[in-house]
Design an enzyme around this catalytic site. Sequence first.
Site, mmCIF file in Angstrom:
data_model
loop_
_atom_site.group_PDB
_atom_site.id
_atom_site.type_symbol
_atom_site.label_atom_id
_atom_site.label_comp_id
_atom_site.label_asym_id
_atom_site.label_seq_id
_atom_site.Cartn_x
_atom_site.Cartn_y
_atom_site.Cartn_z
ATOM 1 C CG ASP A 285 -7.050 -4.206 -0.142
ATOM 2 O OD1 ASP A 285 -6.690 -4.551 0.994
ATOM 3 O OD2 ASP A 285 -6.473 -3.313 -0.807
ATOM 4 C CG ASP B 75 -1.978 -1.045 1.185
ATOM 5 O OD1 ASP B 75 -2.796 -0.999 0.252
ATOM 6 O OD2 ASP B 75 -1.970 -1.935 2.059
HETATM 7 C C1 DX5 Z 1 -6.225 -0.381 3.212
HETATM 8 C C2 DX5 Z 1 -5.327 -1.248 2.432
HETATM 9 C C3 DX5 Z 1 -5.326 -2.680 2.739
HETATM 10 C C4 DX5 Z 1 -4.952 -3.019 4.155
HETATM 11 C C5 DX5 Z 1 -5.766 -4.221 4.549
HETATM 12 O O1 DX5 Z 1 -6.240 0.870 2.563
HETATM 13 O O2 DX5 Z 1 -5.659 -1.168 1.060
HETATM 14 O O3 DX5 Z 1 -4.466 -3.368 1.835
HETATM 15 O O4 DX5 Z 1 -3.618 -3.322 4.318
HETATM 16 O O5 DX5 Z 1 -5.489 -4.435 5.860
HETATM 17 P P1 DX5 Z 1 -6.354 -5.377 6.794
HETATM 18 O O6 DX5 Z 1 -6.227 -6.746 6.268
HETATM 19 O O7 DX5 Z 1 -5.722 -5.172 8.114
HETATM 20 O O8 DX5 Z 1 -7.780 -4.874 6.743
HETATM 21 ZN ZN ZN Z 2 -4.432 -2.271 -0.233
#
Ligand code: DX5
Ligand code: ZN
Length: 230
Positions: free
Chosen positions: A175, A37
């Site tokens: 995601d 990210d």
């Molecule tokens: C949020 C990101 C995700 C995040 C997901 O903006 O795009 O990729 O890392 O994290 P978790 O799995 O903790 O929800």
């Molecule tokens: Zn992400």
Amino acid sequence: MTRPVQIIPSILAADYARLGDEVMKADQAGGDRIHLDMIDGHVFKNLSFGPRMFQALRAYTKKPFDVHLMATPAHEWIDALKEAGCDRILIHLDLESNIPNLIHSIHAHAMSVGLVLTPRDNAEEIRPFLDHIHVVNVMTVDPGFGGQLFLQAMMPKISEVRSIIGKRSIDLSVDGGVTRETAKLAARAGADCFVAGTSIFKSESKNYRDAITALRDAASLATSKSPETV
Ligand code: DX5
Ligand code: ZN
């Protein structure tokens, strides 16, 4: 035809003091790709990583790097991301004014393209680009931060994206807030790729292999023929 499930660890939830080891462990634990990210603090109020960091991490795995680009303007980063060894760029339809140009530039750098739908975006917005993309990433939380709860309201959108994709060879990833339970729901709605940060890197046992296997099994079982085993 069912497509193989892919589990894609997102390092936003990893231990930043030892990111190289975290990436290596996520790879050895069976992660299919690595989700990076890249958030610049302008649109989403978080600041994460950039190309120099990805270049440093490149030495720790051969798995493909997916950059979830939340830095603007996106086209200014494409050169540096290629240089850093990234493989696929996931772009936000809501952040860019000229998506065709951006897609062209990413392809010209020999990287593949994904489109990101935030919770506010409609599934139909992907339609003009279907011949040029490899993945649609449906955000199941508001972008910017890990550790949020999966938005079940996104389920109809996942099904809609799946039907728009049809027989095309395009992955459908979810995601945000992906756990064993939500992976099952998303898989039933048509997702085949699961981006997961917290449920891998902050799992109670800290055993990344167990966490990845549990996600893969949950998603695979949810779409296998016998629903009573789920
Ligand atoms: C949020 C990101 C995700 C995040 C997901 O903006 O795009 O990729 O890392 O994290 P978790 O799995 O903790 O929800
Ligand atoms: Zn992400």
